[in-house]
Design a protein around this motif. Structure first.
Motif, PDB file in Angstrom:
ATOM      1  N   SER A  62      10.064  33.616 -11.634  1.00  0.00           N
ATOM      2  CA  SER A  62       9.242  32.919 -12.615  1.00  0.00           C
ATOM      3  C   SER A  62       9.539  33.508 -13.994  1.00  0.00           C
ATOM      4  CB  SER A  62       7.765  33.070 -12.274  1.00  0.00           C
ATOM      5  OG  SER A  62       7.494  32.483 -11.018  1.00  0.00           O
ATOM      6  N   PHE A  77       2.063  37.524 -10.744  1.00  0.00           N
ATOM      7  CA  PHE A  77       1.885  36.179 -10.206  1.00  0.00           C
ATOM      8  C   PHE A  77       1.113  36.184  -8.904  1.00  0.00           C
ATOM      9  CE2 PHE A  77       5.045  35.282 -13.304  1.00  0.00           C
ATOM     10  CZ  PHE A  77       4.769  33.986 -13.695  1.00  0.00           C
ATOM     11  N   VAL A 118       2.194  28.637  -7.811  1.00  0.00           N
ATOM     12  CA  VAL A 118       2.019  29.982  -8.356  1.00  0.00           C
ATOM     13  C   VAL A 118       1.302  29.885  -9.698  1.00  0.00           C
ATOM     14  CG1 VAL A 118       4.037  30.987  -7.232  1.00  0.00           C
ATOM     15  CG2 VAL A 118       4.266  30.034  -9.518  1.00  0.00           C
ATOM     16  N   PRO A 120       0.337  32.640 -13.251  1.00  0.00           N
ATOM     17  CA  PRO A 120       0.369  33.987 -13.826  1.00  0.00           C
ATOM     18  C   PRO A 120      -1.044  34.508 -14.038  1.00  0.00           C
ATOM     19  CG  PRO A 120       0.711  32.385 -15.542  1.00  0.00           C
ATOM     20  CD  PRO A 120       0.600  31.616 -14.247  1.00  0.00           C
ATOM     21  N   PRO A 139       7.070  28.379 -13.506  1.00  0.00           N
ATOM     22  CA  PRO A 139       7.129  28.922 -12.155  1.00  0.00           C
ATOM     23  C   PRO A 139       8.564  29.185 -11.684  1.00  0.00           C
ATOM     24  CG  PRO A 139       6.059  26.755 -12.182  1.00  0.00           C
ATOM     25  CD  PRO A 139       6.516  27.045 -13.560  1.00  0.00           C
TER      26      PRO A 139
END
Length: 146
Positions: A62, A77, A118, A120, A139
């Motif tokens: 990512s 993440f 996903v 952050p 991502p």
């Protein structure tokens, strides 16, 4: 004359075929469009700011970029199969990275194949000051880095 033209055409066709085969083997990140983040919070030790989850479509790292002039922050993440980010998730899929102002990082994670999405998670050190965090993230990335 016809033989030379036939050989030239054959060589050209072979070169085109090799070029096509080489390009088809490149890593293609499916969700590499950058999304901007921009928020402020007081760092009292309990502040963790997750962004909304996005689809993780391949196993590349990512990407996160910090804008110049913003406070240094940490990012890692989390993974989820739903559409909601959880700041206290046990589904952490990467180690954390420190993001100095103006820097960028490719953050390896093991979300692909385990989670559909996903997100952050951002934080700063506990200093009870106001912080502004801004930049962009995706991502997947197009560099091919893992």
């Amino acid at each position: 004359m016809k033989v030379k033209k036939l050989i030239s055409t054959g060589i050209l066709g072979l070169m085109l075929a090799c070029t096509f085969m080489q390009t088809s083997m490149l890593v293609k990140a499916n969700n590499h469009t950058d999304k901007v983040f921009n928020f402020s919070f007081i760092a009292d030790g309990s502040d963790i700011a997750p962004e909304a989850p996005r689809a993780k479509n391949d196993n590349t790292a990512s990407y996160v970029k910090s804008n110049a002039g913003v406070d240094q922050f940490s990012v890692w993440f989390g993974g989820t199969n739903g559409n909601n980010a959880d700041a206290m998730t046990s589904n952490i899929v990467s180690s954390y990275a420190i993001m100095p102002a103006g820097s960028y990082r490719y953050i390896s994670n093991n979300a692909y194949g385990r989670f559909r999405n996903v997100y952050p998670i951002f934080t700063v050190g506990q200093d009870n000051r106001a912080h502004r965090l801004s930049g962009k993230w995706s991502p997947d990335n197009i560099s091919g880095r893992y």
